[in-house]
Motif scaffolding. Structure first.
Motif, short mmCIF file in Angstrom:
data_model
loop_
_atom_site.label_atom_id
_atom_site.label_comp_id
_atom_site.label_asym_id
_atom_site.label_seq_id
_atom_site.Cartn_x
_atom_site.Cartn_y
_atom_site.Cartn_z
N TRP A 36 -27.26 -13.36 -4.08
CA TRP A 36 -28.23 -14.45 -3.76
C TRP A 36 -27.73 -15.72 -4.12
N TYR A 37 -27.90 -16.78 -3.18
CA TYR A 37 -27.46 -18.25 -3.56
C TYR A 37 -28.65 -18.99 -3.53
N ARG A 38 -28.70 -20.09 -3.64
CA ARG A 38 -29.73 -21.21 -3.67
C ARG A 38 -29.15 -22.55 -3.19
N GLN A 39 -30.19 -23.06 -2.61
CA GLN A 39 -29.85 -24.73 -2.28
C GLN A 39 -31.05 -25.53 -2.58
N ALA A 40 -30.73 -26.71 -3.48
CA ALA A 40 -31.91 -27.56 -3.86
C ALA A 40 -31.65 -28.72 -2.75
N PRO A 41 -32.58 -29.47 -2.68
CA PRO A 41 -32.64 -30.53 -1.50
C PRO A 41 -31.55 -31.54 -2.37
N GLY A 42 -30.61 -31.80 -1.22
CA GLY A 42 -29.53 -32.84 -1.59
C GLY A 42 -28.38 -32.37 -2.22
N LYS A 43 -28.20 -30.94 -2.52
CA LYS A 43 -27.41 -30.39 -3.12
C LYS A 43 -26.68 -29.29 -2.37
N GLN A 44 -25.48 -29.03 -2.96
CA GLN A 44 -24.65 -27.71 -2.20
C GLN A 44 -25.42 -26.30 -2.57
N ARG A 45 -25.25 -25.44 -1.79
CA ARG A 45 -25.34 -24.09 -2.05
C ARG A 45 -24.76 -23.60 -3.22
N GLU A 46 -25.36 -22.84 -3.98
CA GLU A 46 -24.63 -22.41 -5.18
C GLU A 46 -24.95 -21.07 -5.35
N LEU A 47 -24.11 -20.39 -5.96
CA LEU A 47 -24.25 -18.74 -6.39
C LEU A 47 -25.22 -18.61 -7.29
N VAL A 48 -26.21 -17.69 -7.27
CA VAL A 48 -26.95 -17.38 -8.12
C VAL A 48 -26.36 -15.94 -8.72
N ALA A 49 -26.32 -15.05 -7.94
CA ALA A 49 -25.83 -13.73 -8.47
C ALA A 49 -25.53 -12.72 -7.49
N THR A 50 -24.57 -12.01 -7.71
CA THR A 50 -23.98 -10.84 -6.90
C THR A 50 -23.91 -9.43 -7.42
N ILE A 51 -23.89 -8.39 -6.63
CA ILE A 51 -23.95 -7.12 -7.13
C ILE A 51 -23.17 -6.23 -6.16
N THR A 52 -22.26 -5.34 -6.55
CA THR A 52 -21.62 -4.41 -5.72
C THR A 52 -22.27 -3.20 -5.72
N THR A 53 -21.76 -2.37 -4.75
CA THR A 53 -22.47 -1.20 -4.48
C THR A 53 -22.50 -0.35 -5.81
N GLY A 54 -21.35 -0.47 -6.61
CA GLY A 54 -21.31 0.31 -7.87
C GLY A 54 -22.14 -0.14 -8.98
N GLY A 55 -22.69 -1.44 -8.59
CA GLY A 55 -23.70 -1.84 -9.52
C GLY A 55 -23.06 -3.06 -10.58
N TYR A 56 -21.93 -3.54 -10.30
CA TYR A 56 -21.22 -4.63 -11.06
C TYR A 56 -21.78 -5.86 -10.60
N THR A 57 -22.27 -6.70 -11.54
CA THR A 57 -23.07 -7.79 -11.32
C THR A 57 -22.40 -8.94 -12.07
N ASN A 58 -22.56 -10.10 -11.35
CA ASN A 58 -22.20 -11.57 -11.77
C ASN A 58 -22.96 -12.33 -11.69
N TYR A 59 -23.33 -13.33 -12.74
CA TYR A 59 -24.45 -14.42 -12.61
C TYR A 59 -24.10 -15.72 -12.75
N ALA A 60 -24.78 -16.77 -12.31
CA ALA A 60 -24.31 -18.05 -12.58
C ALA A 60 -24.86 -18.29 -14.11
N ASP A 61 -24.00 -19.07 -14.71
CA ASP A 61 -24.25 -19.29 -16.23
C ASP A 61 -25.97 -19.73 -16.37
N SER A 62 -26.23 -20.75 -15.26
CA SER A 62 -27.62 -21.21 -15.48
C SER A 62 -28.72 -20.18 -15.42
N VAL A 63 -28.38 -18.94 -15.09
CA VAL A 63 -29.45 -18.09 -14.75
C VAL A 63 -29.22 -16.89 -15.59
N LYS A 64 -28.38 -16.74 -16.42
CA LYS A 64 -28.08 -15.62 -17.29
C LYS A 64 -29.11 -15.41 -18.12
N GLY A 65 -29.50 -14.07 -18.57
CA GLY A 65 -30.66 -14.00 -19.58
C GLY A 65 -32.04 -14.07 -18.99
#
Length: 120
Positions: A36-65
């Motif tokens: 998942w990525y997101r884009q706010a008005p006037g800003k670049q698209r940024e990473l929110v979170a990713t997940i592999t087939t094995g369930g490994y996840t990666n989050y942007a610091d701003s959404v962790k927790g």
């Protein structure tokens, strides 16, 4: 033909929760990482979170927790549960999926996005 389609956006009050889902469809799909990525008005698209087939996840610091990404490999579907939403979380949320193109390699396919609005 491969399609990636998001659903679940909408309007929510700050502090509330919202869930998004995204399904990849097509014949004989081989799907790798989804995200998942997101884009706010006037800003670049940024990473929110990713997940592999094995369930490994990666989050942007701003959404962790606060946000949780998950997936159902059998359905080629990825989910994003968003809790404790803040006004700065608002934007268009895009899903992507790395999908094997037969005879070639993995390509990244994007959905058209779903709007998330957070009122203060």
């Amino acid at each position: 033909q491969v399609q990636v389609v998001e659903s679940g956006g909408g309007l929510v009050q700050a502090g509330g929760s919202l869930g998004l889902s995204c399904a990849a469809s097509g014949s004989s799909l081989s799907v790798s990482t989804m995200g998942w990525y997101r884009q706010a008005p006037g800003k670049q698209r940024e990473l929110v979170a990713t997940i592999t087939t094995g369930g490994y996840t990666n989050y942007a610091d701003s959404v962790k927790g606060r946000f949780t990404i998950s997936r159902d490999n059998a359905k080629n579907t990825v989910y994003l549960q968003m809790n404790s939403l803040k006004p700065e979380d608002a934007g268009v949320y895009y899903c992507n999926a790395d999908i094997m193109v037969p005879g070639k390699s993995y390509y990244t396919f994007w959905g058209r996005g779903t709007q998330v609005t957070v009122s203060s």
